[in-house]
Write an enzyme that holds these catalytic residues in place. Structure first.
Site: not given
Ligand code: FPP
Length: 254
Positions: A144, A50, A33
């Site tokens: 893993l 992201h 997050d």
């Molecule tokens: C939460 O941050 C994150 C996500 C909804 C997406 C996670 C994706 C990645 C880490 C990149 C791609 C992943 C892979 C496995 C290749 P948020 O957008 O909710 O952040 P915020 O709470 O600060 O708005």
């Protein structure tokens, strides 16, 4: 990923040396997050957060492989995330496709068994195909097990399991009383053990609908770090913190 050459003493991270290899969590699950906040604080678009989050994914996968963790599960896209702007959703899946292309060699080299769990039929067809090809190619690997939770919700997983049971019951195939162990057989990944450790980044004290059935006795660690800043050190720190905990599962200590 685990480097091919043998690690020399000077290369081994000091925190890694403190970890008790006899008391490793078997399964670590992570709620990644803070990508959006990371981007906002730099005046960037959310998707840049992201993109930067891929570095965190690499760190978690490498650290797990190096340490000999058996299962790592990453919450990459929730059923609720479909509510985000279409452009963000599209970019996230493009990012995932690129990640699978770019990292596949390392996945193979490190014998990582790749899995995806969630309502996968909702995903873009290109991504669905991509995921199943990688799953198929890595299914017999014994390193893993890396599971990505995609279009995943803990409540939807439980509802999907109940519906599978009802279907079987209707066909006369299922007549037993439900127990914890029986119910588990209907989850998305029945062979995935419950997480021993759940890490959440960005300082939020929430479960956000993640693995609600499986985390009944999971140890939880919340880090203030935003996911794009997550590095191996954070992973090692979390494992060290886990090793200080006493797990009683509702029992008492002798
Ligand atoms: C939460 O941050 C994150 C996500 C909804 C997406 C996670 C994706 C990645 C880490 C990149 C791609 C992943 C892979 C496995 C290749 P948020 O957008 O909710 O952040 P915020 O709470 O600060 O708005």
């Amino acid at each position: 990923m685990v480097p091919k050459r043998k690690l020399e003493e000077k290369d081994i991270h000091p925190l890694l040396k403190l970890i008790d290899r006899q008391n490793l969590p078997q399964h670590i699950a992570i709620i990644m997050d803070g990508n959006g906040r990371w981007a906002k604080s730099r005046g960037l678009k959310r998707i840049e957060g992201h993109k930067a989050g891929i570095e965190g994914v690499r760190a978690a996968v490498e650290a797990s492989s190096e340490l000999g963790i058996k299962f790592l599960t990453l919450y990459a896209f929730s059923v609720e995330n479909w509510k985000r702007p279409q452009s963000e959703v599209r970019s996230l899946f493009e990012l995932l496709d690129r990640y699978l292309d770019k990292e596949f060699k390392k996945i193979e080299e490190n014998k990582i068994r790749f899995k995806a769990m969630g309502r996968l039929h909702d995903l873009p067809s290109k991504t669905k195909k991509h995921l199943s090809v990688v799953e198929e190619k890595t299914r017999d690997y014994n390193g893993l097990t890396l599971t990505l939770a995609l279009s995943y919700g803990g409540r939807t997983e439980i509802c999907d399991a109940v519906n599978k049971i009802l279907d079987e019951e209707e066909k006369g195939k299922y007549k037993e009383k439900i127990t914890d162990e029986k119910f588990r057989e209907f989850l998305y990944c029945p062979h995935l053990p419950d997480p021993d450790l759940l890490i959440r980044t960005s300082g939020e004290y929430r479960l956000s609908n993640f693995m609600l059935w499986q985390i009944a006795y999971t140890e939880i660690i919340i880090l203030d770090t935003l996911w794009p800043d997550f590095r191996k050190e954070h992973f090692y720190e979390a494992v060290l913190d886990y090793q200080k905990r006493e797990r009683r599962y509702g029992g008492i200590t002798e």
